[in-house]
Motif scaffolding. Sequence first.
Motif, short mmCIF file in Angstrom:
data_model
loop_
_atom_site.label_atom_id
_atom_site.label_comp_id
_atom_site.label_asym_id
_atom_site.label_seq_id
_atom_site.Cartn_x
_atom_site.Cartn_y
_atom_site.Cartn_z
N ARG A 172 45.27 22.57 75.59
CA ARG A 172 44.61 23.87 75.68
C ARG A 172 44.34 24.24 77.14
O ARG A 172 44.57 25.39 77.55
CB ARG A 172 43.29 23.82 74.91
N LEU A 173 43.85 23.28 77.92
CA LEU A 173 43.53 23.58 79.32
C LEU A 173 44.79 23.80 80.14
O LEU A 173 44.82 24.68 81.00
CB LEU A 173 42.69 22.44 79.91
N THR A 174 45.83 23.01 79.89
CA THR A 174 47.09 23.22 80.60
C THR A 174 47.66 24.60 80.28
O THR A 174 48.15 25.31 81.17
CB THR A 174 48.10 22.12 80.23
N ALA A 175 47.60 25.01 79.02
CA ALA A 175 48.09 26.33 78.62
C ALA A 175 47.37 27.44 79.39
O ALA A 175 47.95 28.50 79.65
CB ALA A 175 47.93 26.53 77.12
N THR A 207 38.39 24.15 85.03
CA THR A 207 38.59 23.14 86.07
C THR A 207 38.68 21.80 85.38
O THR A 207 37.81 21.46 84.57
CB THR A 207 37.43 23.15 87.08
N PHE A 208 39.75 21.04 85.67
CA PHE A 208 39.96 19.78 84.95
C PHE A 208 40.91 18.88 85.74
O PHE A 208 41.40 19.27 86.82
CB PHE A 208 40.51 20.03 83.54
N ILE A 209 41.16 17.69 85.22
CA ILE A 209 42.07 16.74 85.86
C ILE A 209 43.47 16.93 85.29
O ILE A 209 43.67 16.91 84.07
CB ILE A 209 41.61 15.28 85.62
N TYR A 210 44.43 17.11 86.18
CA TYR A 210 45.83 17.29 85.76
C TYR A 210 46.74 16.59 86.74
O TYR A 210 46.72 16.88 87.94
CB TYR A 210 46.16 18.79 85.69
N ARG A 211 47.52 15.66 86.25
CA ARG A 211 48.46 14.88 87.06
C ARG A 211 47.77 14.26 88.28
O ARG A 211 48.32 14.22 89.38
CB ARG A 211 49.64 15.74 87.50
N GLY A 212 46.53 13.78 88.08
CA GLY A 212 45.80 13.12 89.15
C GLY A 212 45.12 14.05 90.12
O GLY A 212 44.54 13.59 91.12
N TRP A 213 45.14 15.35 89.86
CA TRP A 213 44.51 16.34 90.72
C TRP A 213 43.33 17.00 90.01
O TRP A 213 43.33 17.13 88.78
CB TRP A 213 45.51 17.44 91.09
N GLU A 214 42.36 17.44 90.78
CA GLU A 214 41.38 18.39 90.26
C GLU A 214 42.00 19.78 90.41
O GLU A 214 42.33 20.20 91.52
CB GLU A 214 40.07 18.32 91.06
N VAL A 215 42.18 20.47 89.28
CA VAL A 215 42.85 21.77 89.31
C VAL A 215 41.95 22.85 88.72
O VAL A 215 41.04 22.56 87.93
CB VAL A 215 44.20 21.74 88.55
#
Length: 347
Positions: A172-175, A207-215
Amino acid sequence: MNINKNIQFERKLALPAEVKDMIPVDESVKKTITKRREELLDIFAGKDDRLILIIGPCSADNEDSVIDYVSRLCPVQEKVKDKIFIVPRIYTNKPRTTGAGYKGMLHQPDPTAKPDLFKGITATRHLHLKAVKETGFVCADEMLYSENYRYLDDILGYVAVGARSVEDQQHRLTASGVNVPVGMKNPTSGDFSIMMNAIMAAQHSHTFIYRGWEVHTEGNPYTHAILRGYTNSHGQSKANYHYEELLRLCDCYDENDFLKFPSLIVDTNHANSGKKPLEQPRIIKAVLNSARHNDRISKLLKGFMIESYIEDGAQGVGDGVYGKSITDPCLGWEKSEKLIYDVADII
């Protein structure tokens, strides 16, 4: 030292930026992708009243036959371009209910060989890019692993989140950070509220963690519903494309009137057809009849998702029939071509 012997770290996979450098998109292809994406967004925004057909194999198991199939759509698209906008399905990663079986080109570029994820990542990017270069279509794929979207984010025209992934927070967050339309399928239980919650989450910023990043994401206003049928408590397939179910979805959108661009894609296979692909033309005609009868449904309906390949039905891995699905059975090319022309005549 790895003290968890139940998981072995095979190798570090290439970053998306590295794979993009290996398989780049040239400027002319970028222009094609941008134009087709803009047209698709206009349909979801209600600026273009063409009907979307997301059509193609259940799984993209073989580059030659997939490109052959997509190429066959080119002259058909030209003939129906005033009424229909075609988005080929090139599904390179497939969810499996029990975890067993062919998981798609991402896992196995050669379905008869052992998994090789690096080869799979490069094979899927090469296939999607080749489809755009040779046919001018931007295509659809399923977001099975949310972290893998970045390998294809500069090529895809449409993304689907499956019935088993729609409840997952990371999907959901990636979308919410995807810049093309994302379809959220109803879960296998059929619960509309879960699907609507997913749409709501994806349309907002996070704001969340994605592929080791805060995005941070801005939200995707083009996230929408896909009805694909469901399974009842007895394990039986049940459809949700009927008139009453479509009105119920209209009501759900009305109750969440802050959602942007209310939209629906009807998946004509899976539980809606009981995985009987020859039922797909009938289902489409039934939905179009409902849309003609009710303006709310007509406004909400943006198109259909159809499982189609060169040959009817399905086969086992290694059976060797060219253009025949090795996952769910599909509608063959001749029937699919007729279906597209029939739909164009109806709308």
